[in-house]
Design an enzyme around this catalytic site. Structure first.
Site, PDB file in Angstrom:
ATOM      1  N   THR A   1      -0.403   1.075   6.548  1.00  0.00           N
ATOM      2  CA  THR A   1      -0.056  -0.100   5.592  1.00  0.00           C
ATOM      3  C   THR A   1       0.071  -1.309   6.664  1.00  0.00           C
ATOM      4  OG1 THR A   1       1.210  -1.250   3.935  1.00  0.00           O
ATOM      5  CG2 THR A   1       2.361   0.318   5.459  1.00  0.00           C
TER       6      THR A   1
ATOM      7  N   ARG B   1     -14.104  -8.199   0.220  1.00  0.00           N
ATOM      8  CA  ARG B   1     -13.504  -7.892   1.517  1.00  0.00           C
ATOM      9  C   ARG B   1     -13.184  -6.222   1.498  1.00  0.00           C
ATOM     10  NH1 ARG B   1      -7.698  -6.118   2.275  1.00  0.00           N
ATOM     11  NH2 ARG B   1      -7.286  -6.332   4.350  1.00  0.00           N
TER      12      ARG B   1
ATOM     13  N   THR C   1       0.912  -1.060  -0.018  1.00  0.00           N
ATOM     14  CA  THR C   1      -0.005  -0.040   0.113  1.00  0.00           C
ATOM     15  C   THR C   1       0.969   1.174   0.008  1.00  0.00           C
ATOM     16  OG1 THR C   1      -1.815  -0.960   1.062  1.00  0.00           O
ATOM     17  CG2 THR C   1      -1.709   1.252   1.586  1.00  0.00           C
TER      18      THR C   1
HETATM   19  N1  ASP Z   1      -3.543  -2.306   4.364  1.00  0.00           N
HETATM   20  C1  ASP Z   1      -3.716  -2.973   2.992  1.00  0.00           C
HETATM   21  C2  ASP Z   1      -5.035  -3.992   3.163  1.00  0.00           C
HETATM   22  O1  ASP Z   1      -5.262  -4.708   4.078  1.00  0.00           O
HETATM   23  C3  ASP Z   1      -2.561  -3.838   2.526  1.00  0.00           C
HETATM   24  C4  ASP Z   1      -1.539  -3.223   2.715  1.00  0.00           C
HETATM   25  O2  ASP Z   1      -0.974  -2.556   3.332  1.00  0.00           O
HETATM   26  O3  ASP Z   1      -0.366  -3.539   1.384  1.00  0.00           O
HETATM   27  O4  ASP Z   1      -5.640  -4.010   2.230  1.00  0.00           O
END
Ligand code: ASP
Length: 283
Positions: free
Chosen positions: A206, A185, A157
């Site tokens: 993230t 989701r 992210t």
């Molecule tokens: N936080 C994001 C999610 O769970 C994933 C990520 O941080 O890469 O969708």
């Protein structure tokens, strides 16, 4: 004139599953984007600058947002992004939007309407109706990972927090999700757990969305700073509350007086910051 500050993240880096070349490429990309966005911030608001920075991160296939997003369990890409501005206290976002190049720009467009967070087909239809053309953000590497079923370890992210010359804070976060997730989701990135700010502090996250939501991380850090915690103490307490369930999260933040901070619960979140003189990048 207030000091201007900017900090960005590009998700997590795993020494075991990522090559040294990728690590160096991510360091270089983050430093280039943080400096370019800092220059932009000198003549734009914090809100405009976080959208600018996150758009550059979305356009870089090294990161799991926009181009290069992860693929969900049914073989489709669905992306989520949100932003928030300390002046209006408005948050806007898209959840599970399909086939747009820059989800954060659709989130920005939604700031002007009453229904500011849209999901699924409604988000995609809104984008099409407002001039965001269909654009595939899939890259061959993600398809190969999807077919080999290895993408779950790639948390990439992107996010940005900025403080502008008038003391305004803004925050933006964008994601391609966890990879292989069930259809429907919801990521943390368009929630107040993953992306939140007020006039005192801004935070972008993230990590594993379910853990970030359980820990209400961004909202808690911001609230604690408002209630008098130092930024370090606000992080310390909030991250301590993740440990009972081994929450997997990394966060970046800026306060109104120009303090920047970052922390992760597991190694290692990739980030870069710049204040016009001092640059910092993950090692
Ligand atoms: N936080 C994001 C999610 O769970 C994933 C990520 O941080 O890469 O969708």
């Amino acid at each position: 004139m207030n000091p201007t500050r900017i900090i960005i993240h590009g998700g997590f880096f795993s020494e075991s599953s990522t090559s040294l070349e990728t690590k160096i490429a991510k360091q270089e990309a983050l430093l280039r984007i943080v400096k370019q966005s800092y220059a932009y911030l000198q003549t734009h608001s914090a809100l405009e600058a976080v959208v600018y920075a996150v758009s550059l991160l979305e356009d870089d296939a090294l990161f799991n947002a926009g181009i290069g997003s992860q693929i969900q369990s049914d073989g489709k890409i669905r992306m989520s992004a949100s932003l928030m501005d300390s002046v209006t206290m408005k948050m806007s976002g898209v959840i599970n939007i399909e086939e747009v190049k820059n989800p954060i720009q659709v989130a920005q467009h939604l700031l002007a309407v009453d229904d500011r967070i849209l999901s699924g087909e409604g988000a995609t239809a809104y984008a099409r109706a407002n001039g965001f053309e269909a654009f595939s953000t899939e890259i061959p590497q993600r398809r190969a990972e999807y077919e080999a079923k290895v993408a779950a370890s790639r948390l990439g992210t992107v996010g940005c927090v900025a403080l502008d010359a008038e003391g305004r804070i803004a925050v933006a976060t964008s994601t391609g999700g966890k990879g292989f997730e069930l259809v429907g989701r919801v990521s943390d990135s368009a929630t107040v757990a993953g992306n939140y700010c007020n006039a005192d502090c801004g935070v972008s996250l993230t990590g594993v969305g379910e853990d970030i939501v359980s820990g209400a991380v961004a909202a808690k850090i911001v609230t604690r700073v408002t209630d008098g915690f130092t930024l370090e103490k606000a992080f310390e307490k909030t991250f301590a509350e993740l440990t009972p369930f081994d929450g997997f999260a990394g966060a970046i933040a800026i306060t109104k007086d120009g303090k920047m901070f970052h922390q992760d619960s597991h190694p290692s979140m990739v980030f870069a910051s710049y204040d016009g003189e001092k640059e910092e990048v993950f090692q």
